[in-house]
Each structure stands twice: as structure tokens, then as C-alpha cells.
Scaffold this motif. Structure first.
Motif: not given
Length: 601
Positions: A428, A432, A434
Motif C-alpha cells: 500500500l 496503493g 495489495e
């Protein structure tokens, strides 16, 4: 067999312009048959739209809203409505109902409950008292605060053009006239603290009280939806080669830049794209209606003018000439009603900085992105590299393949179109994103076409399988030595790694050549389908990024004149620098990279 020739393009672009730059370069590319006539480039840009945002509204209703009159002093006063008291047992022949004293007599106060006459705008008006809207306001000339007026008002609103219109759903009231003195003691009646309990017509223990009540209505109002937006978008049309007599197929490749994003863009593919650009100004959906500081991506705007919001709502639902119309796109729909567009494949070239003391960790729109493009009518191979200068730990060298595979089956042409891109860290704070964001089991976007829907980054997303299943995962297969990693499957530990000698292995001591392999595409049920056009897998050992590799073919340039020699294919080697790519799903995920066809000479 000689490869299909290509156009080779190198350059750089600002991050904010990268998708437009790539599309323009692909569309403008020129090449020819090896040593022969020029080829007509069939890649065409069919759509481009800038990023935009706009506001839409919901029309809502609040029941039992108390009417409030805004007086000339700027204050709000409650509105009272008069009921029909013409059947009251105490009414006299003139239409008055007296106030009864505690002794049972009259106090001298009375109210006209039948009909009144007043002057408004120089015109004498007679009206029934029943249904009158009344307001009690203070006398501005009275410094004691004991004098008041009873006003007649109407529920009318002032429009944006200054005119007035009756509107029973709007909490706005217009002054009509002062309640005439001949109507009786309305100032007293509207202001007495005993107004509802000890009312006109009865006193003490009322049996027939006159109780003018607060005016309530169903108020119409408007609420803003979360800001709507359209990402910067470019769409290319591709029409790959097919054998003579076979129906050609148009495919569409869409690049979308997520709002405010300068680390990657998304790549989609599908069929039947139709795009419509916006018209009018999107700002007309929120100017004057919303606080501009709240009209931002991811926010719900704050309305500052209900009337302007209503006007914007009406323009949206009944657009007139010049009104804003949002951009739109449609795709083919299959027999099951499913849109024929792939899930997004994230094509990364940079990430945010994770250095603790760096204050601005985001990439800027004006940072450069380098690109290398190899294009023919069947496919485009792209390598992107973000500028290392801002942070040498926050850029990627990323590979994408878009288009047709060289098929093993002569009939494998419809649906033979795919994409795969390189992606950044699944962290993240860097990207940003996962793992759960690109996994079919945790993100329904990547499960829309079944259990094995491709995300376009850990596999190749092919338009259709042999049985026409959409956007399934295909995986790379190629010739490679045992890779340098441990704990894979059931390989015995003694054989689990092959550590290459630092300065040896490549070039081969036996051939003085660097050995590469076609990249085959394999489906877990259907098996081997074909291989990538003009892209080979090669060990990165002892090769430097951007090295050029020559493949000397045995194909004569001129069979009638062998003295002219044979064709040479020139490949550009790239050391892929992305933590997520389709190569990570291969037999050699860490030590293998790609070389891309640059030219045939």
C-alpha cells in the motif's frame, strides 16, 4: 520462419501525457516487409477523452417540514395556517368568533374566521380565512419590543431569474399584505402564550378551541452524489492479420489513467467499443450549487445553494442544447449479457517513495517516462521505465504485450488477442495496491469471467479460449536452465538451485552465442496455444539492459541471388524490473527477462 517485421520507436513523455503519447506513436508507426514494400498500419486511435469530473444530485423529500418565513430583518419566523372555523358554534352573523373570559363573558377580542378583504399591490382582494398563511413579526420602529404585525404570506419562491412562482414544496414564503385591522385581534392571537390551550371560542376548559396550527409541508430538497469522474482515456483499434478468406476481427485496447495517478495506467481489451465524448462544460453541474473545495475525487460535495442544485438536477435529467453530457463508452455484450471487456491490467512504471524523511512521496505529473515500442499489425510490445532521478528505489522497467499470439492451429484467429503488463510492489505505501486487490478470490472485478479470470499481470489475459470462455489466464513456458531459487515443488534440495558462474555461462563457450527461447502461452486445460510474436525469453545473466542481440537466420534475402546473404533479426534486450509480471508465473521467475524484436535487416 522469418518473424513479422516491426516498427521500432523510442522516446520519452511526461507522465501526464504517457497514454496519449503511446497511442500517437503506435498509430503513426511505419514499417515494411523485410527489404520490400511498406505495410499499411492498421492500428488506429478511435477515441480520446481528457479526465473530467461532474456532480449529479438526488431529489429528496422531507415530510412535516415547518414553514419558516424570512422577514426583511433577515430573521426566520414560523408560519401558521388557519383552518376552516366557519362552522364554529360561537360564530356570529358577521363571521367573527369572540374570545370568552373566565367568567363566561367575552373579553372584547375577536377573530374574523370567514372572509377578509385586504389591499395588495393596489388591488383589493377578498379571501376566505381558511387556509391563510400568517406570520407574526415585530414592529421595527418599536424599541420596546412589544408591538407586532400579523402578515399574510404565500408559499412562493423567487426563481434564479428573479421571478416568483408558487411552489408548495419549497420553504420560501413571500409577503402579501398586512392582516387588516378589521379582521380582529390576530396579532394577539398569534402571539399569546395561551394560543393553543386557551383559545378563542372557549376559555378555561375549552370545548371548541380555535387553534391556528404551525404550517408543515413535504419539503423538496437536493443532495449531491459522490463526485463522478471519467479518467483520461485513449482507445486503439487493432485488426490483426488473418489468412486469406478468413473474416477479420476488430479488437480494442483501452488505456485509462486513474485520476491523480502518475505511477501507472490501466490496460483493457475487448470488442465492440463505442465511445462518446462529453459535450458542454462539466463545471455547470456544480458551479454556484456546491462548495468548489469539496468537488474533488473521492468526496461528496457540499451544497451551498439548493436552487442552483435543483437547476443542475433538471439540466442533467432534461438536457437542453449546450448542457453538459458526460462521456460514455459501450462494449459488445455476449449472449449471456456479459460485456466483452477485460478487467484492468495495471501497467506500472514508478511507485511512491517510502523514504521516511521525504515529505512529498508522490510522483509528479511532469516527471518523465521513457518508452520503447515494437509494433506490427498483430501486436505491440512496450517497455516503460519511470524516471529514476526522483528516487532510484521507486521506479520500474516494465514490459507489456498487447495483441495476437502466433498460433499453432491454423484456425486460431478469432479471439486470439491478449494483454499482459508489468506491475509494481503489492504494498500500500508504494503502489496503493495489495495482493487482495488483484486476486479473483478477493476482488470480484477479477472474477467476472469465472474462477480463472486473468488479472493481466500475473498471467496473460486472452480474449477467448477455444471454447470461447472470456479473459482466461494463460501462462508462459520456455526453455530455461534450472533457476536459482529453492523449495519449489518436489525438486530434491540438492537440485533446487543452479548458481551460475559470475563471468561465464553467457555467451556459451560452445557456440559463442546467447541462447533464447520463444515464449509459449499455455492454458492449464487446453495446453499450448502459440507463442509471443517477436518476443523471446532469455537469461539476464551477463547481459546489460538495452544490449542488442543478433539472430542470424538461414533465410535468403533473395533466393535467386544467394550472394545477397541471409536476413538478420535484431532484438533489444531489456532487464525487466517489476516485482509482478507474467514471468513470475514461469519456470524461471527471477533470472529470466525478455528481448524484443527491433528490426530485420
Amino acid at each position: 520462419m522469418l518473424s513479422n517485421n516491426v516498427a521500432w520507436i523510442e522516446g520519452e513523455s511526461k507522465s501526464e501525457d504517457i497514454v496519449s503519447e503511446l497511442a500517437a506513436k503506435i498509430e503513426a508507426a511505419t514499417w515494411g516487409e523485410p527489404g520490400g514494400a511498406p505495410v499499411t498500419n492498421r492500428w488506429t486511435k478511435v477515441y480520446e477523452a481528457s479526465a473530467d469530473m461532474w456532480v449529479t444530485y438526488q431529489e429528496l423529500f422531507a415530510p412535516n417540514k415547518a414553514g419558516m418565513y424570512k422577514h426583511t430583518d433577515g430573521k426566520l419566523y414560523p408560519v401558521t395556517v388557519m383552518a376552516d372555523w366557519t362552522k364554529h358554534p360561537k360564530i356570529d352573523s358577521a363571521g367573527f368568533v369572540p374570545e370568552i373570559s373566565t367568567s363566561g363573558g367575552t373579553t372584547g377580542r375577536k377573530l374574523q374566521v370567514d372572509k377578509i378583504t385586504y389591499t395588495a399591490g393596489g388591488v383589493s382582494v377578498s379571501r376566505q380565512v381558511a387556509g391563510l398563511l400568517l406570520v407574526r413579526v415585530p414592529d421595527p420602529a418599536d424599541i420596546t419590543g412589544t408591538k407586532f404585525f400579523a402578515l399574510i404570506v404565500e408559499q412562493r419562491r423567487q426563481e434564479l431569474d428573479g421571478s416568483f412562482q408558487d411552489d408548495k414544496g419549497w420553504n420560501e414564503f413571500q409577503f402579501v399584505a398586512e392582516m387588516p385591522a378589521a379582521a380582529g385581534d390576530y396579532v394577539y392571537a398569534l402571539g399569546t402564550p395561551f394560543f393553543t390551550a386557551l383559545a378563542f371560542g372557549s376559555y378555561g376548559n375549552p370545548s371548541n378551541p380555535i387553534s391556528p396550527t404551525p404550517y408543515t409541508f413535504s419539503e423538496r430538497y437536493y443532495s449531491a452524489d459522490p463526485v463522478r469522474y471519467y479518467d483520461r482515456t485513449v482507445v486503439l483499434n487493432a485488426t490483426p492479420d488473418v489468412p486469406n478468406g478468413m473474416q477479420v476481427t476488430d479488437y480494442y485496447v483501452m488505456f485509462k489513467v486513474p485520476t491523480g495517478q502518475y505511477n501507472y495506467f490501466d490496460v483493457y481489451h475487448g470488442t465492440g467499443f463505442i465511445g462518446t465524448n462529453s459535450s458542454g462544460l462539466s463545471s455547470t453541474t456544480y458551479d454556484k450549487a456546491c462548495d468548489s473545495a469539496t468537488v474533488k475525487y473521492g468526496m461528496t460535495p457540499t451544497i451551498i445553494s439548493q436552487k442552483e442544485a435543483e437547476a443542475a438536477y433538471k439540466r442533467w435529467n432534461n438536457p437542453a442544447a449546450g448542457s453538459f453530457v458526460a462521456p460514455s463508452e459501450t462494449w459488445d455484450v455476449d449472449a449471456n449479457g456479459t460485456k466483452v471487456i477485460s478487467p484492468p491490467a495495471h501497467f506500472f512504471y514508478a511507485s511512491d517513495s517510502v523514504v521516511a524523511w521525504v515529505t512529498d512521496k508522490k510522483r509528479r505529473a511532469d516527471y518523465f517516462v521513457s518508452y520503447w515500442i515494437s509494433v506490427n499489425n498483430n501486436r505491440v510490445s512496450i517497455m516503460l521505465e519511470g524516471d529514476p532521478a526522483p528516487d532510484m528505489d521507486a521506479y520500474y522497467r516494465s514490459f507489456a504485450y498487447i495483441g495476437k499470439m502466433v498460433p499453432f492451429a491454423d484456425y486460431d484467429h478469432p479471439g486470439n488477442f491478449g494483454i499482459t503488463t508489468g506491475m509494481g510492489h503489492l504494498e500500500l505505501n508504494k503502489t496503493g495496491i495489495e495482493l487482495k486487490d488483484i486476486a479473483p478470490s478477493t476482488n470480484p472485478i477479477y472474477a467476472g469471467y469465472g474462477r480463472y479470470t486473468s488479472n493481466g499481470v500475473t498471467s496473460v489475459s486472452m480474449l477467448r479460449t477455444r471454447s470461447s470462455v472470456l479473459f482466461q489466464s494463460y501462462y508462459p513456458a520456455f526453455i530455461t536452465q534450472l533457476p536459482n531459487y529453492t523449495g519449489v515443488g518436489t525438486i530434491p534440495n540438492v537440485l533446487s538451485t543452479l548458481v551460475l558462474e559470475r563471468s561465464g555461462f553467457q555467451a556459451s563457450a560452445w557456440t559463442d552465442k546467447y541462447h533464447a527461447s520463444p515464449i509459449y502461452l499455455v492454458h492449464q486445460y487446453e495446453g499450448y496455444r502459440g507463442y509471443m510474436d517477436g518476443v523471446v525469453a532469455i537469461s539476464a545473466h551477463n547481459l546489460i539492459n538495452l544490449d542488442e542481440l543478433l539472430v542470424e537466420t538461414d533465410i535468403l534475402k533473395d533466393p535467386a541471388d544467394p550472394s545477397k546473404g541471409t536476413w538478420t533479426e535484431v532484438y533489444k534486450f531489456f532487464s525487466i524490473k517489476t516485482p509482478v509480471s507474467f514471468l513470475k508465473s514461469s519456470a524461471n521467475p527471477d533470472e529470466c527477462s525478455v528481448a524484443i524484436l527491433k528490426e530485420i535487416k
